[in-house]
Write a protein that holds these residues in place. Structure first.
Motif, short mmCIF file in Angstrom:
data_model
loop_
_atom_site.label_atom_id
_atom_site.label_comp_id
_atom_site.label_asym_id
_atom_site.label_seq_id
_atom_site.Cartn_x
_atom_site.Cartn_y
_atom_site.Cartn_z
N ASN A 61 0.70 -36.54 -12.80
CA ASN A 61 0.54 -35.57 -13.90
C ASN A 61 0.89 -34.15 -13.45
N ASP A 86 4.05 -30.86 -20.46
CA ASP A 86 3.03 -30.80 -21.50
C ASP A 86 2.81 -32.17 -22.13
N ARG A 89 1.11 -34.63 -19.77
CA ARG A 89 -0.30 -34.34 -19.52
C ARG A 89 -1.18 -34.73 -20.70
N ARG A 90 -0.60 -34.69 -21.92
CA ARG A 90 -1.39 -35.13 -23.08
C ARG A 90 -1.67 -36.62 -23.03
N MET A 94 -7.21 -37.58 -16.41
CA MET A 94 -7.51 -37.64 -14.98
C MET A 94 -8.99 -37.38 -14.74
#
Lengths: 255, 366, 402
Positions: A61, A86, A89-90, A94
């Protein structure tokens, strides 16, 4: 849910690493790492400290940047394009070793922050989702408390709920139980097992053999920046192939 | 899932080109994107535009040695001004024949400080006792004279850096015991003692030093019985000591707070009285923790000593101002202030480095 | 005290059971000690008091506060309220106090802006920017503020040209030895509408922010609050100003002979004091800002990134709220230091409280006790108010822990 329709067609690749290399200064941390994870699979990654296992999942990520090779998550390649980062990561949640809850926000606010600001979901709806997940991790009654008022195990379960509120398709766990007191490890592992059983794609850096045996599809053993063994949990724990894996297992079973 | 297993250990390779070396460093730290690149270029031009004329003025075109302002002919800085007045700036009007006494005190001070600060020097305990109790007496006898056949030098003749150091050191050494008492008092369970200490500490900390100096120079003579005169320096010292004690008390208190309660309980359990426990167990630990805090408050005090020029004492800053106000040397204010700034900076920066060093070594030992 | 000799119990008393001897009862011991302390301090105070009375009487100095209503008979170079030589000493007190508060207020504003800028520069990824900030901080912090004030006032400002050859900007601003001359505003009665518009704009901005928050929370849609508010706060008063017929004129300074007529001249003492104190305090604020932001644990930004928050949102929602808890208390104590340091203006003749009251007034009346007492009281009250605010803030902001 997305996971359900992913399973019936031909196996879909969720995460794919191709010849990934990374250096910290002069130090070669990841050496030609190659890995394909199918949707819905649960992978446990273990290895001695400094073997590059955390670095590898942190590359997925983009908390760390890889310097050579390709990382493709959910069909999107990780590169310097901020849009791609972006988007990935959505979709990727984590959980950290030290929980990293936001101490200035209540448990509920911790869970609603990203859905409201990133997914632009109205507060009411975000709170409803958050309560749903807090119930799943069995701490709905702590919603109004601050992280500092909870035990370590409770905090880690909140952290899991916080990630789930973004409805990720892939979850990364970076040694989620190693900062916990022994009596709290079980409550966190139970939550993770339940999550695994719901079909979530998971990559877990952990040494918890019980967890690996219960839910993992395979175990990866890393040493000195490379993957040196991969097997089913039973095979890996009972008949390790590589000298280093044998040594490692004898050490963690030793105490 | 598929992982490509390498059972053979791969060799560690050097990072690819462009990730290491000065060029990569510059790309990462100076030109990471076009905004940063532009800023870097503008800043470099700006720095050069400011620095070149300054270096030119202060070093290249400067005059360094001479006897009067007529020796300043090059058009740059006139360091002759500092050269000529150097003894004045260091010792004030301290008599020429007695200069060795001031230098001797300076020498003892440097040796004592070195003994305290350098690790591994033997007999540290005795050096500490010397520094706190005997050094002030030795320094006073040497500087003031009147004993052992040394001619008496009145404090009016003390000046320059010497006076600055005297005020700063007396301020911290004299304030130290009072500061510890106040800190203990503030943590005391006796309500009246606690109240008195809190009021004392907060009043001094709440007012500017300059009002304290005004008070000690104007009001102190009124407080004393008729006919009892105290000199200007001593008056300033009284004010500075009381002021500094309040700040030190807070520093010490922070150290006392950091000592776990178990230590006091252990001392009590061993049958030590309050003062024995404090002296043998609590204070040694607390004072060790607060060394950086004490050094920092000494830095503040060192800078604050410059205020005594307002009540007419001739410290470093005042002697320099006096020198360039002399009609013979008018117009060299910048040189004078820069020299003063350099002296203060060397002391304060050196001490702050030392305090950071202690802080780091405390962190690793705990 | 617990001197072992005093606390040693005589053998004969040790046979009495259950009741400790007088000296071994810690409560009684504490009581006796405190009574002795109070008596000691009382004697000291009485000694000082009687000496002072005697000395004052001998020197023929009056006591009491009636000097405050006597005419002062001296001029002050900068007065924010009407003041003449015929005004009373009481009025000089307020003139001085206001001058102190003026420097403190302006200094706090400038030091905050500069300090935050340098502190953020210190954290820049650009090595050069962060180095320059470091050099600025380490240089300025280690030089006494008094030296810096004197440096600006006695070394730099005299280099400026005289009023006749002033450095001028657009024939409106003139910088010269005797200060900075700027146009002075002359308002007409209708100008009051513009002031009302400013107030209205602030209220409107507040309402817009509330509405935007409400809309975001109920629908998830975001609204560019910052820019809208900026436009409202600047636009509305400007609009009203022109609609009411620009009811503001400027008294433009003009050179007549050797000096300026009209306009407003900022005296050089104020300029030097403001410059030095703002820069000095900014160096400390920069360090506070840097350490405050760095005190936010790295895992916090990582967690926010992992949740998909962009760097600017991470700063706004995660880093700044946590850093502010560390920054604000230290910041207030720097504001307090700056306020106390304004008293250094006395060294260059800036007419602050210490200068005109504890200086000139004291010299003229000789009533040291009353005057020093009043001066100290002012600073004490300021300190007290600020530390009360700090306690309140700390209590409100303390992170909830078990």
């Amino acid at each position: 849910m997305e996971n359900a329709n992913a399973t019936n067609a031909k196996p879909e690749i969720a995460v794919s690493l191709r010849d990934v290399n990374k250096w910290y200064g002069e130090f070669h941390v990841l050496k030609n790492v190659n890995l394909d994870v199918e949707r819905g699979q649960r992978i446990v990654i273990c290895g001695p400290s400094g073997s590059g296992k955390s670095t590898m999942i942190r590359c997925i990520n983009r908390l760390e940047e890889h310097q050579a090779g390709q990382i493709i998550v959910d069909g999107i390649e990780l590169n310097n394009d901020l849009k791609n980062i972006d988007q990935i990561r959505r979709e990727v949640g984590m959980v950290f070793q030290h929980f990293n809850l936001f101490p200035h926000l209540t448990v509920l606010e911790n869970c609603c922050l990203a859905p409201m600001w990133v997914r632009k979901i109205p507060r009411k709806q975000a709170e409803a989702t958050a309560m749903e997940y807090l119930e799943r991790v069995k701490i709905p009654h702590q919603a109004k408390k601050y992280p500092g008022q909870l035990s370590g195990g409770q905090q880690q379960r909140v952290a899991i709920a916080r990630s789930l509120c973004m409805k990720p398709r892939i979850m990364l766990f970076d040694e989620p139980t190693s900062a916990l007191d022994p009596e709290m490890i079980k409550e966190v592992l139970d939550t993770m097992i339940e999550l695994a059983e719901s079909g979530m794609t998971m990559l877990c850096v952990t040494h918890e053999m019980g967890f690996a045996k219960t839910v993992a599809d395979s175990v990866i053993f890393m040493d000195a920046g490379q993957i040196i063994e991969m097997n089913t949990p039973d095979e890996f724990f009972n008949h390790p192939q590589h000298e280093r894996s044998k040594l490692f297992l004898s050490q963690i079973l030793g105490h | 899932m598929v992982a490509y297993v390498n059972t053979e250990t791969l060799p560690s390779l050097p990072p690819p080109k462009g990730l290491q070396g000065p060029a990569a460093w510059m790309r990462q730290n100076l030109f990471s994107n076009w905004i940063n690149g532009t800023i870097t270029v503008v800043l470099v031009i700006g720095i050069l535009a400011a620095l070149i004329p300054f270096v030119n003025w202060a070093f290249i075109k400067a005059d360094w040695v001479g006897t009067s302002r007529d020796d300043c002919t090059s058009g740059g800085a006139c360091w002759v001004f500092v050269y000529v007045h150097f003894k004045l700036f260091m010792l004030g009007l301290y008599p020429e024949a007695e200069t060795w006494r001031a230098l001797l005190v300076g020498g003892i001070l440097v040796l004592t400080l070195a003994g305290l600060m350098i690790k591994g020097v033997p007999l540290k305990k005795y050096i500490q006792i010397f520094a706190l109790f005997f050094f002030p007496i030795v320094a006073y006898v040497l500087l003031s004279g009147g004993y052992f056949g040394l001619p008496h030098v009145e404090t009016n003749f003390w000046g320059g850096l010497l006076l600055t150091l005297v005020i700063a050191i007396v301020g911290i050494v004299a304030a130290f015991p009072l500061g510890i008492l106040l800190a203990l008092g503030r943590r005391s369970s006796m309500p009246i003692v606690k109240a008195i200490c809190v009021v004392f500490i907060e009043v001094w900390r709440g007012v500017p030093l300059i009002t304290v100096l005004f008070m000690s120079s104007v009001m102190l003579p009124l407080f004393l019985p008729e006919g009892m005169e105290i000199d200007k320096l001593l008056r300033a010292l009284v004010g500075i000591t009381l002021f500094q004690a309040a700040y030190l008390a807070e520093v010490v208190r922070s150290g006392l707070q950091a000592i776990p309660k178990g230590q006091t309980e252990a001392a009590n359990a061993l049958g030590l009285t309050y003062w024995q426990g404090m002296y043998k167990v609590i204070l040694p630990q607390a004072l060790k923790i607060v060394i950086p805090g004490i050094v920092n408050s000494f830095i503040a005090l060192f800078k604050d000593t410059s205020l005594v020029l307002i009540i007419g004492l001739f410290d470093l800053l005042a002697t320099i101002q006096g020198a360039f106000s002399n009609p013979k040397w008018l117009g060299y204010a910048i040189e004078g202030y820069l020299f003063a700034a350099l002296v203060y900076w060397i002391f304060c920066f050196g001490m702050s480095r030392y305090s950071q060093h202690v802080e780091r070594s405390l962190k690793t030992t705990h | 005290m617990t001197d072992p000799n005093l606390s040693a119990t005589p053998q004969t008393l040790s046979t009495v059971p259950s009741k400790p001897s007088f000296w071994n009862d810690p409560q009684k011991r504490a009581l006796v000690f405190q009574v002795l302390l109070v008596i000691g301090i009382g004697i000291l105070l009485w000694f000082i008091f009687s000496n002072t009375l005697h000395n004052l009487e001998k020197r023929g100095i009056r006591t009491g506060f009636d000097f405050l209503s006597r005419p002062a008979g001296f001029g002050i170079s900068q007065t924010l309220i009407p003041y003449t030589e015929a005004s009373t000493f009481g009025r000089t007190f307020f003139v001085g106090l206001l001058n102190t508060l003026l420097v403190a207020g302006l200094g706090i504003i400038f030091a905050t802006i500069l300090g935050f800028a340098v502190g953020i520069a210190r954290l820049s990824t650009n090595w050069l920017i962060s180095r320059i900030a470091l050099v600025f901080i380490e240089t300025i912090r280690n030089i006494p503020p008094l030296l810096q004030i004197l440096f600006w006032y006695r070394a730099i400002l005299p280099l400026l040209p005289g009023p006749k050859d002033s450095m001028s900007l657009a024939e409106l601003f003139y910088l010269h030895k005797r200060g900075l001359t700027i146009p002075a505003p002359l308002t007409e009665p209708a100008f009051v509408w513009t002031l009302w518009a400013v107030l209205g704009a602030l209220v409107l901005a507040f309402l817009i922010a509330r509405w935007a928050k409400y809309r975001r929370e109920s629908t998830g849609q975001q609204f560019p609050v910052f820019w809208t508010v900026l436009v409202v706060i600047i636009g509305l008063p400007t609009l009203v100003f022109f609609l009411t017929g620009s009811p503001l004129n400027w008294d433009i300074p003009a050179l007549r002979g050797f000096n300026f007529q009209g306009g407003l001249t900022v005296i050089p003492e104020l300029t030097a004091l403001l410059l030095a104190l703002s820069i000095y305090t900014a160096a400390f604020i920069a360090e506070i800002v840097r350490s405050g932001i760095q005190s936010v644990y790295k895992g916090q930004t990582e967690a926010a990134s992992a949740l998909g928050l962009r760097p600017n949102r991470t700063l706004q929602l995660v880093v700044i709220p946590q850093a502010m808890r560390v920054i604000i208390p230290q910041l207030t104590s720097q504001y307090l230091n700056l306020t106390k340091n304004t008293s250094l203006g006395v060294a260059i003749g800036y007419p602050d409280l210490v200068n005109v009251f504890a200086g000139t007034t004291l010299n003229q009346t000789g009533q040291a006790v009353e005057i020093i007492f009043m001066t100290m009281l002012v600073y004490l009250v300021i300190s007290l108010v600020i530390s009360m605010f700090m306690n309140w803030y700390n209590k409100r902001m303390a992170l909830v822990e078990r």
